[in-house]
Design an enzyme around this catalytic site. Sequence first.
Site, PDB file in Angstrom:
ATOM      1  N   SER A 247      42.475  34.500  42.386  1.00 32.61           N
ATOM      2  CA  SER A 247      41.049  34.267  42.631  1.00 32.61           C
ATOM      3  C   SER A 247      40.546  33.165  41.707  1.00 32.61           C
ATOM      4  CB  SER A 247      40.251  35.546  42.366  1.00 32.61           C
ATOM      5  OG  SER A 247      40.396  35.920  41.010  1.00 32.61           O
ATOM      6  N   TYR A 281      34.193  41.128  43.497  1.00 28.83           N
ATOM      7  CA  TYR A 281      35.059  41.676  42.458  1.00 28.83           C
ATOM      8  C   TYR A 281      34.744  41.093  41.090  1.00 28.83           C
ATOM      9  CZ  TYR A 281      39.485  40.217  40.099  1.00 28.83           C
ATOM     10  OH  TYR A 281      40.449  39.827  39.213  1.00 28.83           O
ATOM     11  N   LYS A 282      34.407  39.818  41.053  1.00 25.07           N
ATOM     12  CA  LYS A 282      34.104  39.193  39.759  1.00 25.07           C
ATOM     13  C   LYS A 282      32.655  38.737  39.752  1.00 25.07           C
ATOM     14  CE  LYS A 282      38.157  36.550  38.564  1.00 25.07           C
ATOM     15  NZ  LYS A 282      38.617  35.260  38.342  1.00 25.07           N
ATOM     16  N   TYR A 313      45.469  44.222  49.097  1.00 24.17           N
ATOM     17  CA  TYR A 313      46.534  43.365  49.609  1.00 24.17           C
ATOM     18  C   TYR A 313      47.047  43.838  50.971  1.00 24.17           C
ATOM     19  CZ  TYR A 313      47.455  41.239  44.961  1.00 24.17           C
ATOM     20  OH  TYR A 313      47.390  40.558  43.786  1.00 24.17           O
ATOM     21  N   HIS A 327      52.969  40.130  40.147  1.00 29.22           N
ATOM     22  CA  HIS A 327      51.668  40.278  39.479  1.00 29.22           C
ATOM     23  C   HIS A 327      51.896  40.461  37.994  1.00 29.22           C
ATOM     24  CE1 HIS A 327      47.550  41.645  38.741  1.00 29.22           C
ATOM     25  NE2 HIS A 327      47.254  41.267  39.974  1.00 29.22           N
ATOM     26  N   ASP A 330      48.920  43.558  33.863  1.00 29.86           N
ATOM     27  CA  ASP A 330      47.589  43.958  33.392  1.00 29.86           C
ATOM     28  C   ASP A 330      46.881  44.912  34.349  1.00 29.86           C
ATOM     29  OD1 ASP A 330      47.711  41.655  35.051  1.00 29.86           O
ATOM     30  OD2 ASP A 330      45.585  41.296  34.706  1.00 29.86           O
ATOM     31  N   GLN A 336      41.971  47.724  38.382  1.00 31.44           N
ATOM     32  CA  GLN A 336      42.794  47.350  39.541  1.00 31.44           C
ATOM     33  C   GLN A 336      43.916  48.339  39.829  1.00 31.44           C
ATOM     34  OE1 GLN A 336      43.542  43.328  40.653  1.00 31.44           O
ATOM     35  NE2 GLN A 336      42.973  42.674  38.625  1.00 31.44           N
ATOM     36  N   ASP A 442       1.168  48.981  35.613  1.00 26.56           N
ATOM     37  CA  ASP A 442       1.643  47.882  36.474  1.00 26.56           C
ATOM     38  C   ASP A 442       0.452  47.222  37.158  1.00 26.56           C
ATOM     39  OD1 ASP A 442       3.179  46.268  38.130  1.00 26.56           O
ATOM     40  OD2 ASP A 442       3.737  47.892  39.502  1.00 26.56           O
TER      41      ASP A 442
HETATM   42  C1  SPV Z   1       8.038  46.689  41.553  1.00 27.06           C
HETATM   43  O1  SPV Z   1       9.182  47.139  41.403  1.00 27.06           O
HETATM   44  O2  SPV Z   1       7.325  46.378  40.613  1.00 27.06           O
HETATM   45  C2  SPV Z   1       7.536  46.472  42.900  1.00 27.06           C
HETATM   46  C3  SPV Z   1       8.078  47.263  43.999  1.00 27.06           C
HETATM   47  O3  SPV Z   1       6.658  45.674  43.055  1.00 27.06           O
HETATM   48  S1  SPV Z   1       7.052  48.596  44.189  1.00 27.06           S
HETATM   49  O4  SPV Z   1       6.992  49.311  42.944  1.00 27.06           O
HETATM   50  O5  SPV Z   1       7.624  49.426  45.262  1.00 27.06           O
HETATM   51  O6  SPV Z   1       5.753  48.102  44.562  1.00 27.06           O
HETATM   52 MG    MG Z   2       5.743  45.004  41.319  1.00 21.88          MG
END
Ligand code: SPV
Ligand code: MG
Length: 669
Positions: A247, A281-282, A313, A327, A330, A336, A442
């Site tokens: 990869s 995977y990474k 695989y 391989h 590791d 893995q 919020d």
């Molecule tokens: C937040 O994660 O702050 C969002 C999504 O705005 S929600 O809380 O569902 O409004």
């Molecule tokens: Mg929000």
Amino acid sequence: MKALILNSGLGCRMGVITKEHPKCMTEISHTDTILSRQLKQLVSFGIEEVVMTTGYYDDVLVDYCNVLHLPLKFTFVNNPLYDQTNYIYSIYCAKEHLRNDDIILMHGDLVFENLVMEAVVDSPNSCMVVSSSLPLPEKDFKAVVTNGRIEKIGIEFFENAVAAQPLYKIKKEDWLVWLGNIETFCENNNRKCYAENAFNEVSNQCNIYPCDVHDMLCAEIDTPEDLKIVSEKLVAVNERTVYMCFSTEYIHSGHTAIINKARRLGRLIIGILSDEAVASYKRFPLIPFEERKALFENIAGVERVVEQKMLSYAENLRWLKPDYVVHGNDWVEGFQKPIRQEVCDVLSEYGGKLVEYPYTNNPKYKELDANHRSEASMPDVRRGRLRKLINMKGLVTALEAHSGITGLIVENTKVLQDGKTYQFDAMWVSSLCDSTAKGKPDIELVDMTSRFRTIDDIMEVTTKPIIFDGDTGGLTEHFVYTVRSLERMGVSMVIIEDKTGLKKNSLFGTEVKQTQASIPDFCEKIRAGKNSQKTKEFMICARIESLILERGMADALERAFAFSEAGADAIMIHSRKKDPSEIFEFVEKFREKNTTTPIVVVPTSFNTVTEAEFKKRGVNVVIYANQLTRTGFPAMQDAARTILENHRAKECDDKCMSIKDIITLIPEE
Ligand code: SPV
Ligand code: MG
């Protein structure tokens, strides 16, 4: 280490084949003689010097070796009595060239596969090739093994013996003992016996161990019948195929070393992991599949390069049926391990073999990887990756992060299921969780400077794309600056919701007073944001609150079309209902007219819907918006209560991650 090849003999039993050249020059395939094959094998194992004893047709032999143009330094030593003596005397003639090194000793009529050579070269001790699987030969060498060591070698020993072939690695200290006795033999005119007779007398001072190659090809050619049998076996050996999967986005000496080893086992097919498999995977590959494929197509000895679509695989192995999978060791433990187990299971379906080589833990490679990681975390590289991921995968997932450590959890958590690795594609810097982590409501109270600080903390330790919760985006005059700052930082997408005034969290719905912005005003904000951005990759997503505020589906759709018309790069539709039908209805109706603009959902309430179902319906981004906050903080409350209740911390211990584990969450730079 030097090679000593014994090529003085007459090879009488080969009949006309050796009429004009020594036996070692007998053709054993379309491309090789016994000797050219041996010499090429020595080169591939890194041997640079060959001492060759000659006799019969010595001038023909010397010319032939030189014409092969191999990167080998030859010392030819002629045994003038080649037709009256055995090779013990040839070695005696060459003794002055053989005192300073470990040696690989072989007869010039020996044909062996590379795994045999590898076992000999890699042996830590002096060793001789034996086979415990083959029957004891009537006339050829057998070795008597006592206490794990070889005590006697000869054609006359049958008890406690195994079939043996004259291919040795002999360490200098053991060789000097054996060579010493060869000298004594020859000086006493004992020149017609085997060199092994001299060994048998000093074997207690000379530690040679059996190197059991079971039924691998290692055989002398003495007669035309031998030649026929060995040439046929060689056809099968030369047709073997080897499979490896990579990869990597760059090739370092560790890769070339393992490729060289793999190549010795057969015709090499390289599987290149698809971009999607690497991303799962990474991390998102900086170099796309086609370019990674081209890296390997240009390596000498790589016969074919194919795509491996998944980390598993199984599909390619059942298709290509390689004789070997190679391989590093590791993957014996760790992430893995199940992939390795599956490889073993599939190989056993048709008799293939897994060959593992010690993993090169070179600090230089770690440094390269770290440089690569930091490149992946750079703003210009990170910013565009979300769009690429959406295009590549159809549906991407994001989990909320509100600090460096939660960012690391989103970055590094992986689950292996059914041969596939699952990890989050992106991070959501939620206003709810960012505010909560700071102990604030919020309501756009946490200012942008502080929100940017959170982004910075996350960015410093991670590489995945970031989706930023931009709340309402604030005043349009302010939003244009926010867009530029986010873009400069390497954020991939900002989501702004179509509200105005004091914003409250959507999950309150109509329980609190919230005002939706007018369509023209919000379109204006989107347009201003799009005009202000400097790069093509940055995305502005318009979030529609109509369903949250119970304004109906028609309003939601009208907004969605207007906002995408105004330039929004994606549309987020939100709902706080447990039942996903209104989300499904929206997606269906939006997709009837718009098939390209990505749709984002936040299934906090409608959480029974799987990612596969969302994808099927036309959703492109699923954001798990608050689960780390909602699981992390209750665990902390519980710990705090437990300590208070018990007036000590002991009872809390079982709930705690060990210090060792918490330390390993933070990767060392
Ligand atoms: C937040 O994660 O702050 C969002 C999504 O705005 S929600 O809380 O569902 O409004
Ligand atoms: Mg929000």
